[in-house]
Design a protein around this motif. Sequence first.
Motif, short mmCIF file in Angstrom:
data_model
loop_
_atom_site.label_atom_id
_atom_site.label_comp_id
_atom_site.label_asym_id
_atom_site.label_seq_id
_atom_site.Cartn_x
_atom_site.Cartn_y
_atom_site.Cartn_z
N CYS A 12 -6.88 -24.38 44.16
CA CYS A 12 -7.39 -23.65 42.78
C CYS A 12 -7.14 -24.43 41.61
O CYS A 12 -7.91 -24.74 40.78
N SER A 39 -5.02 -20.67 37.08
CA SER A 39 -6.02 -21.34 37.99
C SER A 39 -6.66 -20.43 39.19
O SER A 39 -7.62 -20.72 39.39
N ALA A 40 -5.76 -19.78 39.54
CA ALA A 40 -6.48 -18.63 40.52
C ALA A 40 -7.51 -17.80 39.94
O ALA A 40 -8.68 -17.58 40.40
N ALA A 43 -10.57 -20.01 39.20
CA ALA A 43 -11.42 -20.53 40.51
C ALA A 43 -12.20 -19.31 40.94
O ALA A 43 -13.34 -19.59 41.45
N ILE A 88 -8.87 -19.21 47.73
CA ILE A 88 -8.97 -18.55 46.23
C ILE A 88 -8.51 -17.00 46.48
O ILE A 88 -7.79 -16.85 45.66
#
Length: 310
Positions: A12, A39-40, A43, A88
């Motif tokens: 991610c 970031s997760a 993504a 993800i």
Amino acid sequence: MSPPVSAAYSYCETVTGQQARNFAYGIRLLPVGKRRAMSALYAFSRRVDDIGDGDLDPAVKQTRLEDTRRLLGRVRTGEVSEDDTDPIAVALHDAARRYPIPLGGLDELIDGVLMDVRGQTYETWADLQGYCRCVAGAIGRLSLGVFGTAPAPAGGALDTTRAPEYADTLGLALQLTNILRDVREDAADGRTYLPTEDLDKFGCSTGFHSDIPPPGSDFAGLVHFEVRRARTLFDEGLALLPMLDRRSGACVAAMAGIYRRLLDRIAQDPQAVLRGRVSLSSREKGYVALRGLSGFDARRAARRAARRSA
């Protein structure tokens, strides 16, 4: 943290670093755990956006978006294990376990992208706000789940219950800036986001299909009208900054600062958005990020918030 979960977060973060033009400048200011969680979220959001922006038939897009919604349901109910083949989903599940992330905001994002797929247009600003709350305001509220709110200083009068409202408003400001920046690109894709009543008011209802404004239009007037609206939203939404801890506040200040500079650049030369994508250099973005880390914007936002409540 187990190796599969760590690998999922790394994936991610790679997606974010490669594809997030402005977002990455903010989240790099966060501590590791929050940066990974953001970031997760990015993504997953990027996957939804890519489906909407792809060259697939609308019916196929709708099917894939609903498949993605079902995946989100699995994340929400804890059916995703660390051995799942979708990195993800693994990272998002772990992030939601660590932070009180309102995952329903990702459902709203899917709803907003479905509006794009169906070619929806917006008659009024109130109509466009509904769309912006889905695709951007929801991201603000999701991010707040990761950031959390900091305790008010002794004797302070901060009402942190309004933090989700401010996060939502800041999302609207960022999205309206995006809409102005991408007006020519969106027109080429057959999309019109600016409210019909605004386009009619400034003689721009024929659309934006070249590097010159529609004949007889007041294109500069339209842009300045929307810029004022976006600046008002920024002023309201930045009341969130004093409610965040230093590094979360720096992250938000950096992202907002980049978009406010884009807005200023668009205001200086409205027709630039018809000639190409208006952007900032990496050096400028780095400067804005450092300014956010210094807390300058947070202190200024706190003073504005105090004046509004006085």
